[in-house]
Design a protein around this motif. Sequence first.
Motif, mmCIF file in Angstrom:
data_model
loop_
_atom_site.group_PDB
_atom_site.id
_atom_site.type_symbol
_atom_site.label_atom_id
_atom_site.label_comp_id
_atom_site.label_asym_id
_atom_site.label_seq_id
_atom_site.Cartn_x
_atom_site.Cartn_y
_atom_site.Cartn_z
ATOM 1 N N THR A 86 0.855 -1.183 0.000
ATOM 2 C CA THR A 86 0.000 0.000 0.000
ATOM 3 C C THR A 86 0.891 1.232 0.000
ATOM 4 O O THR A 86 1.714 1.404 0.915
ATOM 5 N N GLY A 87 0.735 2.088 -0.996
ATOM 6 C CA GLY A 87 1.608 3.242 -1.130
ATOM 7 C C GLY A 87 1.496 4.225 0.017
ATOM 8 O O GLY A 87 2.508 4.759 0.487
ATOM 9 N N GLU A 88 0.277 4.499 0.490
ATOM 10 C CA GLU A 88 0.106 5.452 1.583
ATOM 11 C C GLU A 88 0.686 4.923 2.891
ATOM 12 O O GLU A 88 1.236 5.676 3.689
ATOM 13 N N PHE A 89 0.561 3.614 3.131
ATOM 14 C CA PHE A 89 1.151 3.006 4.314
ATOM 15 C C PHE A 89 2.678 3.089 4.247
ATOM 16 O O PHE A 89 3.345 3.412 5.243
ATOM 17 N N GLU A 271 4.301 12.470 8.897
ATOM 18 C CA GLU A 271 3.863 12.089 7.551
ATOM 19 C C GLU A 271 2.395 11.657 7.599
ATOM 20 O O GLU A 271 1.945 11.072 8.589
ATOM 21 N N LEU A 272 1.666 11.968 6.559
ATOM 22 C CA LEU A 272 0.222 11.728 6.544
ATOM 23 C C LEU A 272 -0.156 10.846 5.372
ATOM 24 O O LEU A 272 0.273 11.088 4.232
ATOM 25 N N GLY A 273 -0.950 9.814 5.660
ATOM 26 C CA GLY A 273 -1.519 8.956 4.636
ATOM 27 C C GLY A 273 -3.035 8.997 4.704
ATOM 28 O O GLY A 273 -3.611 8.997 5.799
ATOM 29 N N ILE A 274 -3.697 9.031 3.559
ATOM 30 C CA ILE A 274 -5.158 9.158 3.495
ATOM 31 C C ILE A 274 -5.736 7.866 2.940
ATOM 32 O O ILE A 274 -5.282 7.359 1.906
ATOM 33 N N PHE A 275 -6.753 7.343 3.631
ATOM 34 C CA PHE A 275 -7.454 6.137 3.196
ATOM 35 C C PHE A 275 -8.952 6.417 3.167
ATOM 36 O O PHE A 275 -9.455 7.284 3.886
ATOM 37 N N ALA A 276 -9.643 5.656 2.341
ATOM 38 C CA ALA A 276 -11.109 5.712 2.277
ATOM 39 C C ALA A 276 -11.662 4.361 2.700
ATOM 40 O O ALA A 276 -11.220 3.325 2.190
ATOM 41 N N MET A 277 -12.612 4.364 3.631
ATOM 42 C CA MET A 277 -13.242 3.132 4.101
ATOM 43 C C MET A 277 -14.371 2.757 3.148
ATOM 44 O O MET A 277 -15.340 3.497 2.989
ATOM 45 N N THR A 278 -14.230 1.602 2.498
ATOM 46 C CA THR A 278 -15.213 1.122 1.537
ATOM 47 C C THR A 278 -15.694 -0.268 1.945
ATOM 48 O O THR A 278 -15.239 -0.830 2.945
ATOM 49 N N ASN A 287 -4.621 11.070 -4.416
ATOM 50 C CA ASN A 287 -4.632 12.521 -4.577
ATOM 51 C C ASN A 287 -5.490 13.125 -3.473
ATOM 52 O O ASN A 287 -6.651 13.473 -3.695
ATOM 53 N N PRO A 288 -4.955 13.235 -2.248
ATOM 54 C CA PRO A 288 -5.786 13.684 -1.122
ATOM 55 C C PRO A 288 -6.260 15.117 -1.251
ATOM 56 O O PRO A 288 -7.295 15.475 -0.689
ATOM 57 N N SER A 289 -5.516 15.965 -1.980
ATOM 58 C CA SER A 289 -5.954 17.357 -2.120
ATOM 59 C C SER A 289 -7.309 17.447 -2.811
ATOM 60 O O SER A 289 -8.104 18.350 -2.533
ATOM 61 N N ALA A 290 -7.590 16.510 -3.703
ATOM 62 C CA ALA A 290 -8.854 16.556 -4.444
ATOM 63 C C ALA A 290 -10.054 16.341 -3.530
ATOM 64 O O ALA A 290 -11.096 16.976 -3.704
ATOM 65 N N ILE A 291 -9.929 15.445 -2.531
ATOM 66 C CA ILE A 291 -11.078 15.176 -1.662
ATOM 67 C C ILE A 291 -11.310 16.301 -0.672
ATOM 68 O O ILE A 291 -12.453 16.590 -0.301
ATOM 69 N N PHE A 292 -10.231 16.991 -0.254
ATOM 70 C CA PHE A 292 -10.401 18.091 0.693
ATOM 71 C C PHE A 292 -10.824 19.377 -0.004
ATOM 72 O O PHE A 292 -11.199 20.337 0.659
ATOM 73 N N LEU A 293 -10.756 19.403 -1.343
ATOM 74 C CA LEU A 293 -11.169 20.578 -2.100
ATOM 75 C C LEU A 293 -12.504 20.354 -2.799
ATOM 76 O O LEU A 293 -12.807 21.033 -3.779
ATOM 77 N N ASP A 294 -13.282 19.403 -2.319
ATOM 78 C CA ASP A 294 -14.605 19.147 -2.876
ATOM 79 C C ASP A 294 -15.558 20.224 -2.377
ATOM 80 O O ASP A 294 -16.375 20.016 -1.481
ATOM 81 N N ARG A 295 -15.430 21.411 -2.961
ATOM 82 C CA ARG A 295 -16.151 22.591 -2.477
ATOM 83 C C ARG A 295 -17.555 22.646 -3.057
ATOM 84 O O ARG A 295 -17.847 22.090 -4.115
ATOM 85 N N SER A 296 -18.403 23.377 -2.362
ATOM 86 C CA SER A 296 -19.783 23.545 -2.807
ATOM 87 C C SER A 296 -19.827 24.451 -4.039
ATOM 88 O O SER A 296 -18.995 25.348 -4.209
ATOM 89 N N ASP A 297 -20.825 24.212 -4.894
ATOM 90 C CA ASP A 297 -20.990 25.047 -6.091
ATOM 91 C C ASP A 297 -21.449 26.461 -5.727
ATOM 92 O O ASP A 297 -21.199 27.418 -6.473
ATOM 93 N N LEU A 315 -0.373 19.743 0.814
ATOM 94 C CA LEU A 315 -1.761 19.293 0.838
ATOM 95 C C LEU A 315 -2.660 20.521 0.827
ATOM 96 O O LEU A 315 -2.512 21.421 1.664
ATOM 97 N N LEU A 316 -3.578 20.568 -0.121
ATOM 98 C CA LEU A 316 -4.514 21.685 -0.215
ATOM 99 C C LEU A 316 -5.778 21.348 0.573
ATOM 100 O O LEU A 316 -6.414 20.321 0.333
ATOM 101 N N VAL A 317 -6.133 22.221 1.492
ATOM 102 C CA VAL A 317 -7.338 22.033 2.298
ATOM 103 C C VAL A 317 -8.097 23.356 2.366
ATOM 104 O O VAL A 317 -7.517 24.438 2.198
ATOM 105 N N GLU A 318 -9.379 23.245 2.627
ATOM 106 C CA GLU A 318 -10.235 24.426 2.743
ATOM 107 C C GLU A 318 -10.439 24.762 4.209
ATOM 108 O O GLU A 318 -10.666 23.873 5.039
ATOM 109 N N ILE A 319 -10.336 26.038 4.530
ATOM 110 C CA ILE A 319 -10.589 26.509 5.887
ATOM 111 C C ILE A 319 -11.785 27.459 5.840
ATOM 112 O O ILE A 319 -11.905 28.286 4.935
ATOM 113 N N GLN A 320 -12.681 27.308 6.800
ATOM 114 C CA GLN A 320 -13.895 28.119 6.856
ATOM 115 C C GLN A 320 -13.948 28.887 8.169
ATOM 116 O O GLN A 320 -13.492 28.385 9.208
ATOM 117 N N ALA A 321 -14.498 30.074 8.102
ATOM 118 C CA ALA A 321 -14.664 30.915 9.292
ATOM 119 C C ALA A 321 -16.056 31.527 9.273
ATOM 120 O O ALA A 321 -16.605 31.828 8.205
#
Length: 464
Positions: A86-89, A271-278, A287-297, A315-321
């Motif tokens: 597993t690459g992320e591990f 170091e950070l690894g991202i997994f999805a529980m399926t 591509n973890p930046s894509a899931i954290f940038l799933d912004r509203s239309d 890693l690109l993430v969205e911050i809200q205030a």
Amino acid sequence: MAKQKTAFVCTECGSDYRKWQGQCNDCGTWNTLSEVRLGSSGGSGAASARSSALSGRRGGFAGAVPESRLLDDIDCEDVARFTSGTGEFDRVLGGGLVPGSAILVGGSPGAGKSTLLLQTLCHLARTMPCLYVTGEESLQQVAMRARRLGLPTDQLRLMSETHLESMLAALDEHRPRVVVIDSIQVVHSDEIASAPGSVSQVRECAAALTRFAKQSGTVLLLVGHVTKDGSLAGPKVLEHMIDCSILLEGSDDSRFRTLRGQKNRFGAVNELGIFAMTDGGLREVRNPSAIFLDRSDEVAAGSAVMVVWEGTRPLLVEIQALVDESQLGNPRRVAVGLEQNRLAMLLAVLHRHGGLQVGDQDVFANVVGGVKVLETSADLALLMAIVSSFRDRVLPRDMVIFGEVGLSGEIRPVPSGQERLAEAAKHGFRRALVPKANAPKHAIPGMQVIPVGKLGEALDALEQ
């Protein structure tokens, strides 16, 4: 009868004392000293030690007679690693599994620790001998999970055991290259007169298993429980004797899991690894930046995108205030995924050097996706999101922001600025608000970089 030697060990910092006391002198916590039995003392023990020395059965923690060597004579070639499949591990481990290493995998119940390790061993068992020792589940339960996940089950050996001496005998017989102990809190030894899960049992059993791993070159994976506040259960000395400590985190309402390295003798920390529980188990997110940038239309004020540095990658993430008029005498300051005290400090800087008074407003800040941001590069993005919400003005959706804010209002540079800008450009961002010292020497195609040196300049840039 030989007298039992005892000591009292602090479960928070690992300090030991000869007698019990209410408060630990090193970390200052109360009622954290637990009794540890060190074994018997007397003539028989001394005689046994002398006979062992005379017969040549001497050895250190790794099982070899210690010898001194010149530093210049030591071979500095990289330790041979092999992939976990597993690459992320592998990323969190520093590039793969190191023979003879002891790895502690912690996490809250239901996070997916057993699932991740079962997947790893089922794939490794096709090329090397592996052993999965379960102490909390029956063999049937583990087999049912493996079949439900569709894992290859024809090569992996399973054993249900909690007795330390029986485990060591089985390990000596089968000689696996990778072994999982699930979990270390249920392992007990007959030589220690205390209940399983106590400080004495966890400490001595982990030491014995780690000693076997060092002597045989076996990769040891220990599963550890966490307390209700998220810290690893058991004595702190458990983290000192192992080579790598990683934590699997994830909330019940999210399908994503984060694997973060807290200690690693063979790679980068944090170091950070991202997994999805399926339904098929844990799947790595490449591509973890894509899931954290799933912004509203729908475009809304108070939202900004920042680039944080996690381990060895951006890693690109969205911050809200959210800034709202307070109905209380003491306005609320709530930060989720950020440090609470740093939020209060940045609001004071915004008032003093930005001319924006939010002392009578409730301020709420949140990092989208459940990511915990520990570095200071999020300061500028957080303040811009607060200003956006306070003024009810939407920030450009194609703008990315990062930078540290000092107490005098200066925008300080952050490490790896070029790599952060390259990651933002790869995801389609066309503008970047960055510290002056992080401005690139050569223009980035398709991106406008706005360098700022003071907080006032950053606020003026938002007006343009």
